[in-house]
Scaffold this active site. Structure first.
Site, PDB file in Angstrom:
ATOM      1  N   HIS A   1     -91.920   9.329 -26.116  1.00  0.00           N
ATOM      2  CA  HIS A   1     -90.799   8.569 -26.679  1.00  0.00           C
ATOM      3  C   HIS A   1     -89.533   9.384 -26.492  1.00  0.00           C
ATOM      4  O   HIS A   1     -89.373  10.444 -27.076  1.00  0.00           O
ATOM      5  CB  HIS A   1     -91.034   8.280 -28.165  1.00  0.00           C
ATOM      6  CG  HIS A   1     -92.213   7.383 -28.399  1.00  0.00           C
ATOM      7  ND1 HIS A   1     -92.123   6.010 -28.334  1.00  0.00           N
ATOM      8  CD2 HIS A   1     -93.510   7.666 -28.673  1.00  0.00           C
ATOM      9  CE1 HIS A   1     -93.330   5.478 -28.571  1.00  0.00           C
ATOM     10  NE2 HIS A   1     -94.185   6.470 -28.777  1.00  0.00           N
ATOM     11  N   LEU A   2     -88.647   8.891 -25.628  1.00  0.00           N
ATOM     12  CA  LEU A   2     -87.415   9.631 -25.334  1.00  0.00           C
ATOM     13  C   LEU A   2     -86.226   9.125 -26.155  1.00  0.00           C
ATOM     14  O   LEU A   2     -85.177   9.750 -26.172  1.00  0.00           O
ATOM     15  CB  LEU A   2     -87.087   9.567 -23.837  1.00  0.00           C
ATOM     16  CG  LEU A   2     -88.058  10.342 -22.933  1.00  0.00           C
ATOM     17  CD1 LEU A   2     -87.691  10.169 -21.465  1.00  0.00           C
ATOM     18  CD2 LEU A   2     -88.087  11.823 -23.295  1.00  0.00           C
ATOM     19  N   ARG A   3     -86.404   7.975 -26.809  1.00  0.00           N
ATOM     20  CA  ARG A   3     -85.425   7.454 -27.793  1.00  0.00           C
ATOM     21  C   ARG A   3     -84.096   6.982 -27.196  1.00  0.00           C
ATOM     22  O   ARG A   3     -83.271   6.451 -27.923  1.00  0.00           O
ATOM     23  CB  ARG A   3     -85.113   8.482 -28.887  1.00  0.00           C
ATOM     24  CG  ARG A   3     -86.324   9.072 -29.584  1.00  0.00           C
ATOM     25  CD  ARG A   3     -87.092   8.041 -30.373  1.00  0.00           C
ATOM     26  NE  ARG A   3     -88.141   8.648 -31.187  1.00  0.00           N
ATOM     27  CZ  ARG A   3     -89.222   8.006 -31.609  1.00  0.00           C
ATOM     28  NH1 ARG A   3     -89.394   6.724 -31.283  1.00  0.00           N
ATOM     29  NH2 ARG A   3     -90.127   8.598 -32.341  1.00  0.00           N
TER      30      ARG A   3
ATOM     31  N   ASN B   1     -89.971   1.428 -26.354  1.00  0.00           N
ATOM     32  CA  ASN B   1     -89.538   0.949 -27.684  1.00  0.00           C
ATOM     33  C   ASN B   1     -88.241   1.617 -28.104  1.00  0.00           C
ATOM     34  O   ASN B   1     -88.122   2.200 -29.175  1.00  0.00           O
ATOM     35  CB  ASN B   1     -90.628   1.164 -28.744  1.00  0.00           C
ATOM     36  CG  ASN B   1     -90.969   2.630 -28.969  1.00  0.00           C
ATOM     37  OD1 ASN B   1     -90.822   3.447 -28.074  1.00  0.00           O
ATOM     38  ND2 ASN B   1     -91.420   2.963 -30.154  1.00  0.00           N
TER      39      ASN B   1
ATOM     40  N   HIS C   1    -101.067  -0.344 -28.131  1.00  0.00           N
ATOM     41  CA  HIS C   1    -101.154   0.455 -29.363  1.00  0.00           C
ATOM     42  C   HIS C   1    -102.135  -0.297 -30.262  1.00  0.00           C
ATOM     43  O   HIS C   1    -101.873  -1.421 -30.661  1.00  0.00           O
ATOM     44  CB  HIS C   1     -99.745   0.524 -29.967  1.00  0.00           C
ATOM     45  CG  HIS C   1     -99.664   1.045 -31.364  1.00  0.00           C
ATOM     46  ND1 HIS C   1     -99.001   2.196 -31.680  1.00  0.00           N
ATOM     47  CD2 HIS C   1    -100.138   0.559 -32.526  1.00  0.00           C
ATOM     48  CE1 HIS C   1     -99.081   2.405 -32.982  1.00  0.00           C
ATOM     49  NE2 HIS C   1     -99.759   1.427 -33.523  1.00  0.00           N
TER      50      HIS C   1
ATOM     51  N   ASP D   1     -97.816  11.363 -27.004  1.00  0.00           N
ATOM     52  CA  ASP D   1     -97.168  10.473 -27.976  1.00  0.00           C
ATOM     53  C   ASP D   1     -96.009  11.219 -28.653  1.00  0.00           C
ATOM     54  O   ASP D   1     -95.794  11.086 -29.860  1.00  0.00           O
ATOM     55  CB  ASP D   1     -98.163   9.938 -29.006  1.00  0.00           C
ATOM     56  CG  ASP D   1     -97.574   8.780 -29.826  1.00  0.00           C
ATOM     57  OD1 ASP D   1     -96.467   8.314 -29.489  1.00  0.00           O
ATOM     58  OD2 ASP D   1     -98.217   8.356 -30.805  1.00  0.00           O
TER      59      ASP D   1
ATOM     60  N   HIS E   1     -88.156  12.942 -34.286  1.00  0.00           N
ATOM     61  CA  HIS E   1     -87.383  12.347 -35.381  1.00  0.00           C
ATOM     62  C   HIS E   1     -86.413  13.388 -35.919  1.00  0.00           C
ATOM     63  O   HIS E   1     -86.628  14.588 -35.769  1.00  0.00           O
ATOM     64  CB  HIS E   1     -88.301  11.890 -36.517  1.00  0.00           C
ATOM     65  CG  HIS E   1     -89.091  10.680 -36.179  1.00  0.00           C
ATOM     66  ND1 HIS E   1     -88.515   9.436 -36.045  1.00  0.00           N
ATOM     67  CD2 HIS E   1     -90.407  10.507 -35.944  1.00  0.00           C
ATOM     68  CE1 HIS E   1     -89.449   8.548 -35.737  1.00  0.00           C
ATOM     69  NE2 HIS E   1     -90.616   9.172 -35.659  1.00  0.00           N
TER      70      HIS E   1
HETATM   71 ZN   LIG Z   1     -98.314   3.950 -30.441  1.00  0.00          ZN
END
Ligand SMILES: [Zn+2]
Lengths: 338, 454
Positions: free
Chosen positions: B64-66, B96, B181, B321, B325
């Protein structure tokens, strides 16, 4: 109903040497049986004070107690406030309701503010399990008392339950209590499980399977060192009550029905209500407890709630005495006991 | 660009069964040769890898690179730097983001940004459904055209079985994996593994069956449609079993597990780094929000089943994963804290320590699960990744297996300092990373290098 006479003087002498290692009251899992006894002994003395004409003690003069409730509970908050005031502490009530509570960082913000005020005791009620642990991590000098956190713990309620039981039964060891109702979601029941098993009580849990904390009990007989090895589970309330010394009914939250954990109120009442007919199965004169607030006519019948075996009103008085004892123990340096 | 000769390391490349001291020569961004006696071309840059292990660059299927949208948590630049510090030369960027990556233009934007940063290869994944809403299928073929390497609505499951069926069926047109997921929403209303620890802490639990039931459903739909199914971050013994059976039936099913699910347990929530006695009184360290992750850290029996599945190849890939944050996201109570662990920079050392040193997993198998395993999940688009065969992309990582180091999140390149491993000492360290023949990370300078010495 008959109370077993206790001799506070002897008790005090017996427990005066027990060291008090707790800076916070987060749950009863950290308590040794002698420490529980110490609290109950001290609460006995405090209860004497409650019976006097002039009820105030100077012990906590100059100390500040902040009650911070993120969940409404008039009963518990008043109990702590009264306890603090009777000991001459300055009691500040922080209203923590409304939209600011919704944000995740609000609790930590509040804690930082508290830190700056140098209060001595923070009494925290929070809808999320673990909130008092967060407080204990953030606050340097302040003692934290958990006044109920989510579905985790409510140690002061458990101590007042133990106090009430001991006052009437004389001794806790070997006595049988049935806890009936939504045990899975009850912080009162959870803290009582720790407290009652530590004090050697026979605890019988009674609830429909969907309201039992199975994971807390799983493997309790086979696993060495399991803290709840002795706890018994019985889904039939009539059987559970057989020969019990006390029964504690728990409030049934409407959410449990909405969440589909029980099919209907009618069926719950039929199977799990503590009523006069069922109470006959218990030992004659068995005590009836309820942490309140009650849904009369649901988990408990009005006749039982207000009957001669009910100690529900006394629990409220005892709550003040127990909280006085706890505030005293947290604020007074060791050795300065009354 | 000058050719690069990596000299004298122990080359471990499971894609070609190599485990021997050798040199690796990279020219024009591709591996030219691996062998015991390669003479460096005149102008070559030479890296001395004596005493180090040289592996193909790691491939992370789940990062997740945001960016775009949550740059305060991570950016493609900080995430890509964290990746190469962790030995990952390729990261698949989960879509996402805000907005979610569901159009070719957004795919293009992420890809270009990754190229501009010039560290790890950033391969975008596209959404399965429009807006990640779980209602209508996204334009999968257009997204494939734009360069995605697979599809996922990760962050949330594809709850609607018909949508999942359609996605798997339609994707046979393209041949890219559908990555789900796994979480049956009606069963997964909790924040911790349903078991003793959650019950002890009074936290609502997520039973393993929430994952297993959706894995079973997806495998049934895979059999129905013939689409390629990849199961994201599997965490339970039950899921391992259904994946094992699906593979035995020859279905096109692959699975990944994260370092934290492979190595940690829910006992870490108690705040003692998993070491406290389960029945000991709770300390003020309990409710460690750094351990809050979705799916939750499971009990030891599930962790053990995952380790066994990795050993046997039922689990194809280790994927981080990586879920960065901000501190504030993790600051409140356990219920309020965000789900996720910042994993790129600890993945290798955690797995090496817990799985190889302590768990007896063959080192080669660990490398496989970090390199050719994930590359194969990507099919055609993984070609040339995770391998040092001649012709493969010139991506490699240098490891010092003897070095012990203590995790200090303040020194992470990732903006996400959220790790349960803070203060834990691990063994095995990434000391250099090469992407396309260019040195992009050198532990001695602790910064991306423009092509210097090691
Ligand atoms: Zn997931």
């Amino acid at each position: 109903m008959q109370k077993v006479e206790t001799t506070p003087a002897r008790r005090k002498a017996g427990s005066a040497s027990v060291p008090w290692p707790h800076r916070h009251i987060l749950d009863l899992d950290t308590f040794a049986p002698q420490e529980i006894s110490l609290v109950l002994d001290l609460a006995t003395s405090m209860k004497e004070v409650l019976g006097r004409e002039v009820k105030k003690l100077p012990s906590l003069r100059g100390k500040t107690v902040i009650t911070c409730f993120y969940e409404p509970s008039t009963r518990t908050r008043i109990s702590f406030e009264t306890a603090g005031k009777l000991l001459s502490a300055d009691v500040i009530n922080m209203q923590a309701t409304g939209s600011s509570v919704e944000k995740g960082e609000s609790l930590v913000d509040t804690l930082l503010t508290l830190q700056a005020t140098a209060c001595d005791v923070l009494v925290l009620r929070h809808p999320h399990a673990g909130a008092p642990y967060l407080a204990a991590r953030w606050l340097g000098r302040t003692s934290v008392i958990n006044a109920g956190d989510g579905t985790h713990a409510h140690p002061t309620q458990a101590l007042l339950d133990l106090f009430t039981l001991r006052e009437h039964l004389g001794t806790l060891e070997g006595r049988t209590i049935v806890i009936v109702g939504d045990i899975a979601h009850s912080r009162v029941a959870r803290s009582n499980l720790w407290g009652m098993t530590k004090m050697g009580m026979r605890v019988v849990l009674c609830a429909p399977p969907t309201l039992l904390p199975w994971d807390l009990l799983k493997g309790r007989r086979e696993t060495p060192g399991h803290p709840f090895a002795s706890v018994e589970v019985e889904t039939d309330l009539d059987k559970a009550l057989e020969g019990a010394d006390a029964v504690m009914a728990l409030r049934l939250q409407k959410e449990r029905m909405e969440a589909g954990l029980i099919p209907s109120l009618r069926e719950y009442i039929a199977l799990y209500q503590v009523n006069e007919r069922r109470l006959l199965r218990a030992r004659p004169g068995a005590l009836v407890l309820h942490p309140g607030p009650m849904n009369e006519g649901v988990e408990i019948s009005p006749a039982v709630a207000h009957g001669s075996q009910s100690v529900i009103q006394e629990q409220v008085t005892n709550g003040v005495a127990v909280r006085m004892a706890l505030l005293y123990l947290l604020c007074m340096p060791a050795g300065g006991r009354p | 660009m000058r050719p690069l000769l990596v000299r004298g390391g122990r080359v471990v490349d499971p894609s070609q069964g190599v485990d021997a001291t050798a040199h690796v020569l990279i020219r024009e961004g591709r591996v030219e040769a691996v062998g015991p006696s390669l003479a460096p071309p005149d102008e070559a840059l030479v890296l001395d890898a004596t005493g180090l292990v040289v592996c193909p660059g790691f491939v992370d299927l789940h990062t997740h690179l945001r960016e775009p949208g949550e740059e305060e948590k991570e950016t493609i630049a900080t995430g890509a730097l964290a990746a190469v510090k962790g030995g990952f030369t390729t990261v698949c960027a989960m879509p996402n983001t805000q907005p979610p990556i569901d159009t070719p233009a957004l795919v293009e934007a992420v890809r270009r940004r990754g190229e501009a940063v010039g560290l790890a290869r950033v391969l975008p994944l596209g959404c399965i459904s429009k807006g990640r809403q779980g209602r209508e299928l996204a334009e999968l073929a257009d997204l494939a055209q734009a360069g995605v390497v697979g599809f996922s609505d990760d962050g949330a499951p594809v709850a609607n079985a018909f949508l999942m069926r359609t996605a798997l069926h339609y994707s046979t047109l393209i041949g890219l994996p559908i990555i789900n997921h796994l979480e049956e929403p009606a069963l997964a209303r909790g924040v911790a593994h349903e078991g003793w620890v959650a019950s002890r802490l009074g936290l609502p639990g997520v039973p393993p069956q929430a994952e297993e039931s959706m894995a079973s459903r997806d495998i049934a739909l895979c059999a129905l449609t013939g689409g390629r199914l990849h199961l994201a971050h599997i965490s339970t013994a039950g899921t391992v079993e259904v994946v094992r059976r699906a593979k035995e039936r020859g279905l096109p099913v692959t699975a990944e597990a994260t370092p934290h699910h492979l190595c940690l347990t829910d006992a870490w929530l108690l705040g003692e780094h998993g070491e406290g006695s389960p029945f000991a009184p709770l300390s003020a360290r309990a409710y460690d929000t750094a351990c809050k992750v979705n799916p939750p850290l499971r009990s030891a029996e599930h962790r053990d089943a995952l380790q066994q599945a990795l050993r046997e190849g039922v689990i194809d890939a280790i994927a981080t994963d990586h879920a960065p944050h901000t501190a504030v996201d993790k600051m409140g109570t356990f219920a309020e804290a965000a789900f996720g662990i910042s994993g790129l920079e600890t993945a290798f050392a955690l797995c090496y320590t817990a799985l190889v040193v302590q768990g007896g997993l063959p080192f080669r198998r660990l490398v496989e699960a970090l390199t050719i395993g994930p590359a194969r999940v990507l099919g055609e688009r993984g070609k040339g990744l995770g391998s040092l065969r001649p012709g493969a992309w010139g991506d490699l990582v240098l490891l010092n297996l003897a070095e012990r180091w203590t995790v200090d999140p303040d020194r992470f390149a990732s903006k996400g300092k959220n790790t349960p491993l803070a203060g834990v000492t691990l063994q095995g360290r990434v000391v250099g990373t090469v992407v396309g023949g260019r040195v992009v990370y050198d532990a001695r300078t602790a910064a991306p290098a423009g092509g210097g010495s090691l």
